[in-house]
Design an enzyme around this catalytic site. Structure first.
Site, mmCIF file in Angstrom:
data_model
loop_
_atom_site.group_PDB
_atom_site.id
_atom_site.type_symbol
_atom_site.label_atom_id
_atom_site.label_comp_id
_atom_site.label_asym_id
_atom_site.label_seq_id
_atom_site.Cartn_x
_atom_site.Cartn_y
_atom_site.Cartn_z
ATOM 1 N N ALA A 136 47.689 78.924 112.237
ATOM 2 C CA ALA A 136 48.236 80.068 111.488
ATOM 3 C C ALA A 136 48.924 80.776 113.218
ATOM 4 O O ALA A 136 50.437 81.255 113.115
ATOM 5 C CB ALA A 136 48.283 81.604 110.633
ATOM 6 N N MET A 182 53.233 81.255 116.528
ATOM 7 C CA MET A 182 53.569 82.760 116.585
ATOM 8 C C MET A 182 55.110 82.826 117.897
ATOM 9 O O MET A 182 55.055 82.245 118.559
ATOM 10 C CB MET A 182 52.373 83.557 117.384
ATOM 11 C CG MET A 182 51.692 83.924 115.989
ATOM 12 S SD MET A 182 52.655 84.810 114.910
ATOM 13 C CE MET A 182 52.806 86.468 116.320
ATOM 14 N N HIS A 204 58.404 80.467 111.052
ATOM 15 C CA HIS A 204 57.292 79.824 110.840
ATOM 16 C C HIS A 204 56.892 79.502 110.256
ATOM 17 O O HIS A 204 56.190 79.018 109.789
ATOM 18 C CB HIS A 204 56.604 81.751 111.088
ATOM 19 C CG HIS A 204 55.247 81.717 111.895
ATOM 20 N ND1 HIS A 204 55.012 82.252 112.831
ATOM 21 C CD2 HIS A 204 54.000 81.434 111.639
ATOM 22 C CE1 HIS A 204 53.744 82.449 113.269
ATOM 23 N NE2 HIS A 204 53.342 81.348 112.005
#
Length: 265
Positions: free
Chosen positions: A41, A45, A52
């Site tokens: 994840a 960023m 994203h």
């Protein structure tokens, strides 16, 4: 000689370790039957949040998990669907991740004393920032503008949010401005706009540790985390890399000395 300091938000000004988006991304993908890790994840960023999500879906391992769960590769509609799940999740956790990063207010106060404006850009969307901005203001931080992902035709790594910031706060030329950010897309944004760029090694995504986690590291472990984060941000093109915003004032002095000598970013 410097006219503006332009800061990112999560991992730069608030939310040490840039924690708020991580759980929200993991949960959003989980709700559509796809498992992703915190490390995965974190990868994109700094990008606008729709970009994203799209970047995560293009990762071969995640794309393969998506195909296994849904029988087909993710589509543009799938990106929008996951984003629609993510955004309210991120809004919901903002109050738990709104603390100002130590040293921020001292640096902002000194920058203003020097006559600098305080601008800001973010990969967060406007609904997320509408939850965060009042919390930051109540703690004493209210920059002169906020430009969000989705406000313009394109976000990072393009310079459009920086251009809007220049116009909003009346700061120019770009070489009289400093961009402070914890991510590679945020550094790229500053470079594309022609500003000095300063990366943050320990307070944000480059390291990915909370303050408590950093404090628990041995000196050797901390040095390794710092070295890896510095390398990442210098490779992205940062002119300077510091640990956190608290370390910025000597860098501003150094940049002003370079400007006085005729240097540009």
């Amino acid at each position: 000689m410097l006219k503006a300091l332009i800061l990112d938000w999560a991992g730069t000004a608030v939310d040490f370790g840039s924690r708020a988006p991580m759980g929200a991304f993991v949960e959003a993908f989980s709700r559509v039957g796809v498992t992703i890790s915190i490390k995965e994840a974190r990868g994109p960023m700094g990008l606008p949040k729709r970009d994203h999500v799209a970047s995560l879906m293009r990762e071969p391992a995640i794309s393969a998990r998506w195909v296994a769960a849904h029988g087909a590769a993710p589509t543009e509609a799938d990106i929008d669907h996951v984003l629609a799940i993510f955004e309210p999740l991120n809004v919901e956790v903002i109050p738990q991740h709104a603390d100002l990063i130590p040293g921020l207010l001292d640096v902002v106060t000194e920058a203003r004393r020097r006559g600098m404006k305080i601008g800001s850009t973010t990969g967060y969307t406007r609904p997320i920032m509408e939850r965060l901005m009042p919390l930051a203001a109540s703690a004493g931080y209210a920059p002169d503008n906020v430009v969000c992902a989705g406000d313009l035709a394109a976000g990072r790594p393009t310079p459009l949010m920086m251009y809007r910031t220049f116009a909003d706060i009346g700061a120019w030329p770009p070489e009289a401005c400093v961009k402070l950010d914890d991510t590679e897309p945020g550094i790229a944004e500053g470079l594309a706009a022609g500003t000095w760029t300063v990366g943050l090694a320990l307070s944000g995504n480059a390291a990915g540790y909370s303050r408590t986690e950093l404090d628990a590291l041995s000196p050797a472990e901390l040095a390794d985390v710092r070295a890896r984060a510095n390398d990442k941000l210098f490779r992205a093109g940062a002119h300077y890399v510091i640990d956190t915003v608290a370390d910025l004032l000597p860098v501003l002095d150094a940049i002003e000395a370079r400007l006085a000598a005729g240097a540009k970013p």
